[in-house]
Design a protein around this motif. Structure first.
Motif, short mmCIF file in Angstrom:
data_model
loop_
_atom_site.label_atom_id
_atom_site.label_comp_id
_atom_site.label_asym_id
_atom_site.label_seq_id
_atom_site.Cartn_x
_atom_site.Cartn_y
_atom_site.Cartn_z
N THR A 18 1.03 0.19 -16.76
CA THR A 18 1.58 -0.27 -18.04
C THR A 18 1.04 0.55 -19.21
O THR A 18 1.66 0.58 -20.27
CB THR A 18 1.29 -1.76 -18.27
OG1 THR A 18 -0.11 -2.00 -18.17
CG2 THR A 18 2.03 -2.62 -17.25
N LYS A 19 -0.09 1.22 -19.01
CA LYS A 19 -0.65 2.11 -20.04
C LYS A 19 -0.10 3.53 -19.93
O LYS A 19 -0.51 4.41 -20.68
CB LYS A 19 -2.18 2.15 -19.93
CG LYS A 19 -2.83 0.85 -20.30
CD LYS A 19 -4.33 0.94 -20.10
CE LYS A 19 -4.99 -0.39 -20.40
NZ LYS A 19 -6.44 -0.34 -20.10
N GLY A 20 0.79 3.76 -18.96
CA GLY A 20 1.39 5.07 -18.81
C GLY A 20 0.59 6.01 -17.92
O GLY A 20 0.85 7.21 -17.90
N GLN A 21 -0.37 5.49 -17.18
CA GLN A 21 -1.19 6.30 -16.29
C GLN A 21 -0.72 6.13 -14.85
O GLN A 21 -0.18 5.09 -14.49
CB GLN A 21 -2.66 5.88 -16.40
CG GLN A 21 -3.22 6.00 -17.78
CD GLN A 21 -4.62 5.39 -17.87
OE1 GLN A 21 -5.05 4.65 -17.00
NE2 GLN A 21 -5.31 5.70 -18.94
N THR A 22 -0.96 7.16 -14.03
CA THR A 22 -0.61 7.05 -12.62
C THR A 22 -1.66 6.24 -11.89
O THR A 22 -2.80 6.10 -12.35
CB THR A 22 -0.50 8.44 -11.96
OG1 THR A 22 -1.76 9.09 -12.09
CG2 THR A 22 0.59 9.28 -12.59
N ALA A 23 -1.26 5.69 -10.76
CA ALA A 23 -2.18 4.91 -9.93
C ALA A 23 -1.99 5.34 -8.48
O ALA A 23 -0.90 5.75 -8.08
CB ALA A 23 -1.90 3.42 -10.09
N TYR A 24 -3.06 5.24 -7.70
CA TYR A 24 -3.02 5.63 -6.29
C TYR A 24 -3.59 4.51 -5.44
O TYR A 24 -4.59 3.88 -5.81
CB TYR A 24 -3.84 6.90 -6.08
CG TYR A 24 -3.85 7.39 -4.66
CD1 TYR A 24 -2.74 8.02 -4.11
CD2 TYR A 24 -4.97 7.21 -3.85
CE1 TYR A 24 -2.75 8.46 -2.80
CE2 TYR A 24 -4.98 7.66 -2.55
CZ TYR A 24 -3.87 8.28 -2.02
OH TYR A 24 -3.88 8.71 -0.73
N ALA A 25 -2.95 4.27 -4.31
CA ALA A 25 -3.46 3.28 -3.36
C ALA A 25 -3.42 3.89 -1.97
O ALA A 25 -2.48 4.59 -1.62
CB ALA A 25 -2.60 2.02 -3.41
N GLU A 26 -4.48 3.63 -1.20
CA GLU A 26 -4.57 4.19 0.15
C GLU A 26 -4.15 3.21 1.23
O GLU A 26 -3.45 3.58 2.16
CB GLU A 26 -6.00 4.65 0.44
CG GLU A 26 -6.41 5.88 -0.31
CD GLU A 26 -7.80 6.30 0.07
OE1 GLU A 26 -7.92 7.05 1.06
OE2 GLU A 26 -8.74 5.90 -0.62
N SER A 27 -4.61 1.98 1.14
CA SER A 27 -4.37 1.03 2.23
C SER A 27 -2.94 0.48 2.19
O SER A 27 -2.36 0.29 1.12
CB SER A 27 -5.37 -0.12 2.18
OG SER A 27 -5.05 -1.02 1.14
N ARG A 28 -2.39 0.25 3.36
CA ARG A 28 -1.03 -0.29 3.47
C ARG A 28 -0.92 -1.65 2.79
O ARG A 28 0.09 -1.96 2.16
CB ARG A 28 -0.61 -0.41 4.95
CG ARG A 28 -0.47 0.90 5.63
CD ARG A 28 0.78 1.62 5.15
NE ARG A 28 0.58 3.06 5.22
CZ ARG A 28 1.15 3.92 4.44
NH1 ARG A 28 1.99 3.53 3.52
NH2 ARG A 28 0.92 5.21 4.54
N GLU A 29 -1.95 -2.47 2.92
CA GLU A 29 -1.94 -3.80 2.30
C GLU A 29 -1.91 -3.69 0.78
O GLU A 29 -1.14 -4.38 0.11
CB GLU A 29 -3.17 -4.59 2.76
CG GLU A 29 -3.28 -5.97 2.14
CD GLU A 29 -2.18 -6.93 2.57
OE1 GLU A 29 -2.07 -8.00 1.95
OE2 GLU A 29 -1.42 -6.63 3.51
N LEU A 30 -2.73 -2.83 0.22
CA LEU A 30 -2.75 -2.66 -1.24
C LEU A 30 -1.43 -2.09 -1.74
O LEU A 30 -0.90 -2.53 -2.77
CB LEU A 30 -3.92 -1.76 -1.65
CG LEU A 30 -4.19 -1.64 -3.15
CD1 LEU A 30 -4.42 -3.01 -3.78
CD2 LEU A 30 -5.37 -0.74 -3.40
N ILE A 31 -0.86 -1.14 -1.01
CA ILE A 31 0.44 -0.57 -1.39
C ILE A 31 1.50 -1.66 -1.40
O ILE A 31 2.30 -1.76 -2.33
CB ILE A 31 0.83 0.58 -0.43
CG1 ILE A 31 -0.12 1.77 -0.62
CG2 ILE A 31 2.28 1.00 -0.64
CD1 ILE A 31 -0.01 2.84 0.45
N ARG A 32 1.49 -2.50 -0.37
CA ARG A 32 2.47 -3.59 -0.28
C ARG A 32 2.33 -4.54 -1.47
O ARG A 32 3.33 -4.93 -2.10
CB ARG A 32 2.28 -4.36 1.03
CG ARG A 32 3.28 -5.47 1.25
CD ARG A 32 2.97 -6.26 2.50
NE ARG A 32 1.75 -7.06 2.35
CZ ARG A 32 1.69 -8.22 1.69
NH1 ARG A 32 2.77 -8.71 1.12
NH2 ARG A 32 0.57 -8.88 1.62
#
Length: 73
Positions: A18-32
């Motif tokens: 929401t602040k216009g920054q990218t985000a990264y997630a590794e785990s399948r659960e977090l991505i979901r």
């Protein structure tokens, strides 16, 4: 071993988006979970998902200029 609350991690990712920054997630659960919240909040995001994780890239609202804005250009 550091254990982090999933809900807190999801909120952190969404705050970044929401602040216009990218985000990264590794785990399948977090991505979901992040995908579900993005859909619920209708945040315009590009997702680049690979075998090793997923980048969430915020999209700016693209609107077409009005006739008045075009005349001023």
């Amino acid at each position: 071993m550091l254990i982090m609350n999933r809900k807190r991690m999801v909120e952190d990712k969404l705050d970044r988006l929401t602040k216009g920054q990218t985000a990264y997630a590794e785990s399948r659960e977090l991505i979901r979970l992040v995908k579900r919240e993005i859909q619920n909040r209708q945040i315009p995001v590009l997702m680049d998902e690979t075998d090793s994780g997923c980048w969430f890239i915020p999209q700016k609202n693209t609107t077409t200029p009005s006739d008045e804005q075009l005349a001023q250009m």
